[in-house]
Design a protein around this motif. Sequence first.
Motif, PDB file in Angstrom:
ATOM      1  N   ALA A  14      -7.109 -42.401-106.945  1.00 10.77           N
ATOM      2  CA  ALA A  14      -6.986 -43.290-108.096  1.00 10.77           C
ATOM      3  C   ALA A  14      -8.221 -43.190-108.986  1.00 10.77           C
ATOM      4  O   ALA A  14      -9.353 -43.112-108.504  1.00 10.77           O
ATOM      5  CB  ALA A  14      -6.803 -44.726-107.632  1.00 10.77           C
ATOM      6  N   VAL A  15      -7.992 -43.213-110.296  1.00 17.00           N
ATOM      7  CA  VAL A  15      -9.065 -43.244-111.295  1.00 17.00           C
ATOM      8  C   VAL A  15      -9.154 -44.659-111.847  1.00 17.00           C
ATOM      9  O   VAL A  15      -8.151 -45.241-112.259  1.00 17.00           O
ATOM     10  CB  VAL A  15      -8.799 -42.242-112.438  1.00 17.00           C
ATOM     11  CG1 VAL A  15      -9.859 -42.377-113.530  1.00 17.00           C
ATOM     12  CG2 VAL A  15      -8.766 -40.819-111.892  1.00 17.00           C
ATOM     13  N   ARG A  16     -10.361 -45.206-111.873  1.00 19.73           N
ATOM     14  CA  ARG A  16     -10.578 -46.557-112.386  1.00 19.73           C
ATOM     15  C   ARG A  16     -11.155 -46.465-113.801  1.00 19.73           C
ATOM     16  O   ARG A  16     -12.241 -45.914-114.010  1.00 19.73           O
ATOM     17  CB  ARG A  16     -11.542 -47.322-111.486  1.00 19.73           C
ATOM     18  CG  ARG A  16     -11.133 -47.326-110.020  1.00 19.73           C
ATOM     19  CD  ARG A  16     -10.006 -48.281-109.733  1.00 19.73           C
ATOM     20  NE  ARG A  16     -10.481 -49.645-109.610  1.00 19.73           N
ATOM     21  CZ  ARG A  16      -9.764 -50.639-109.086  1.00 19.73           C
ATOM     22  NH1 ARG A  16      -8.540 -50.412-108.633  1.00 19.73           N
ATOM     23  NH2 ARG A  16     -10.264 -51.856-109.017  1.00 19.73           N
ATOM     24  N   TRP A  71     -17.516 -48.640-118.968  1.00 23.08           N
ATOM     25  CA  TRP A  71     -18.790 -47.924-118.904  1.00 23.08           C
ATOM     26  C   TRP A  71     -18.633 -46.454-118.521  1.00 23.08           C
ATOM     27  O   TRP A  71     -19.614 -45.705-118.451  1.00 23.08           O
ATOM     28  CB  TRP A  71     -19.746 -48.614-117.927  1.00 23.08           C
ATOM     29  CG  TRP A  71     -19.181 -48.936-116.572  1.00 23.08           C
ATOM     30  CD1 TRP A  71     -18.674 -50.130-116.166  1.00 23.08           C
ATOM     31  CD2 TRP A  71     -19.075 -48.057-115.448  1.00 23.08           C
ATOM     32  NE1 TRP A  71     -18.258 -50.057-114.849  1.00 23.08           N
ATOM     33  CE2 TRP A  71     -18.497 -48.796-114.390  1.00 23.08           C
ATOM     34  CE3 TRP A  71     -19.417 -46.724-115.224  1.00 23.08           C
ATOM     35  CZ2 TRP A  71     -18.241 -48.247-113.125  1.00 23.08           C
ATOM     36  CZ3 TRP A  71     -19.168 -46.162-113.976  1.00 23.08           C
ATOM     37  CH2 TRP A  71     -18.584 -46.924-112.949  1.00 23.08           C
ATOM     38  N   GLY A  72     -17.406 -46.020-118.285  1.00 26.67           N
ATOM     39  CA  GLY A  72     -17.178 -44.662-117.808  1.00 26.67           C
ATOM     40  C   GLY A  72     -17.222 -43.604-118.897  1.00 26.67           C
ATOM     41  O   GLY A  72     -17.368 -43.887-120.082  1.00 26.67           O
ATOM     42  N   SER A  73     -17.069 -42.350-118.463  1.00 25.56           N
ATOM     43  CA  SER A  73     -17.099 -41.187-119.344  1.00 25.56           C
ATOM     44  C   SER A  73     -15.674 -40.729-119.652  1.00 25.56           C
ATOM     45  O   SER A  73     -14.771 -40.852-118.817  1.00 25.56           O
ATOM     46  CB  SER A  73     -17.871 -40.051-118.657  1.00 25.56           C
ATOM     47  OG  SER A  73     -17.673 -38.829-119.307  1.00 25.56           O
ATOM     48  N   PRO A 109     -12.184 -44.230-121.414  1.00 24.46           N
ATOM     49  CA  PRO A 109     -13.232 -43.971-120.426  1.00 24.46           C
ATOM     50  C   PRO A 109     -12.682 -44.017-119.002  1.00 24.46           C
ATOM     51  O   PRO A 109     -11.864 -44.879-118.663  1.00 24.46           O
ATOM     52  CB  PRO A 109     -14.234 -45.103-120.667  1.00 24.46           C
ATOM     53  CG  PRO A 109     -14.000 -45.550-122.063  1.00 24.46           C
ATOM     54  CD  PRO A 109     -12.527 -45.373-122.298  1.00 24.46           C
ATOM     55  N   GLU A 110     -13.121 -43.083-118.183  1.00 26.59           N
ATOM     56  CA  GLU A 110     -12.754 -43.033-116.767  1.00 26.59           C
ATOM     57  C   GLU A 110     -14.047 -43.109-115.958  1.00 26.59           C
ATOM     58  O   GLU A 110     -14.894 -42.227-116.057  1.00 26.59           O
ATOM     59  CB  GLU A 110     -11.962 -41.766-116.460  1.00 26.59           C
ATOM     60  CG  GLU A 110     -10.646 -41.719-117.227  1.00 26.59           C
ATOM     61  CD  GLU A 110      -9.772 -40.523-116.857  1.00 26.59           C
ATOM     62  OE1 GLU A 110     -10.271 -39.611-116.170  1.00 26.59           O
ATOM     63  OE2 GLU A 110      -8.588 -40.502-117.252  1.00 26.59           O
TER      64      GLU A 110
END
Length: 413
Positions: A9-11, A15-17, A34-35
């Motif tokens: 799973a990708v959250r 704040w992700g890229s 963003p992931e």
Amino acid sequence: MTVELLRNAVRPYAWGSRTTIPELLGRPVPAPHPEAELWMGAHPGDPSRVVGVDGTERSLLDVVESDPVGQLGERCASRWGGRLPFLLKILAVEEPLSMQAHPSARQAAEGHAREEAAGIPRDAANRNYPDPTAKPELVCALTEFHALAGFRDPNRTVELLKAIDTPGLTKYTELLAAQPDPDGLRTLFTTWITLPQPALDRLLPEVLDACVHHVKEHGEFDTECRTVLGLGEAHPRDAGVLAALLLNRLTLSAGEAIYLPAGNLHLYLHGTAVEILANSDNILRCGLTPKHVDVPELLRVVDFACGDMPVLRGEPRGRMAVYRTDAPEFELSRIAWDAGDRGELELRGTGPEILLCTAGELLLCSDDGTKVELRRGESVWLPACEAEVRLRPVTAGPAHLFRATAGTCTDLP
């Protein structure tokens, strides 16, 4: 078949890229949103999916719950109540996370029971303890990785505060200088994060202006001041910006790691890393976030021990580097093949494992004859019943693998 690929799973946290995780997984770049995290494990919030040879998928949580002894081994299943005790992640940090700390096992059990008795829904915004378990964690850099972690030696912090001294800051500098120890840090930290907003609105601009001046003058604490300025721009009027002045500022190179036990106050700033943690989602936030901040509970959890934050480089064991900690829930190892190295490595373990490829391509062969090709960004589940796995690079290029296990493994590569 006992060695099985995982679909993870990708959250999509803010704040992700938009590039790091899609590029790692071979998907189009940039992603629409963003992931931030790629989860590998059996946390109820987002368990991995075990992919069968026929393409069918099962939740790893269901796989473990249906046969805890077979999947985890008798000792692991007994100690952790039939739960996989660790969670493995890729972190893609484009913007700073919230400043936070995690509880000890006792604090988590007590807090969880208290909130259950109060009838607070586990997914409520004001819930501190959705899990009854501790959450120690270790983060290992894949790229240059920037973080704040642990309280700096207070004598050194006094030097920093004097270097950016302002009229409004002086009394706080003197407070810590008079008691440069954990108790003095507790007093100053508590004072700052409980400042009334009008007082904070007077002090913060002074501090930020002083940091600008220090940077322009190429002062000794340039990196620390730049970090505080970035946090102040992203989170104006937030007491967490002041708290950042008290923490160690770290820059990790690829392969370097830090271990964050219960109570360690920390903040990830930027970079890509592998993180392993106890299978829990208990977070006490200090600030730099719009999410719930419970100051009294945070103060019960934070550890004010101070000094340099140890940087782990792993105990070398042939191609393997093992990151030793006192966490009973997990152990992380990094395995590297240099360019041109096609040598085979045997892994022998007695508990459940997740293997994650972060560079190159590897061939996994199990003792039942199963063969799995593991490409960059892919991971596999190895249950406790899998006695031995042999690995080697498919091509002559460099290859890197992370191995997550429950507790200490006893294999000898």
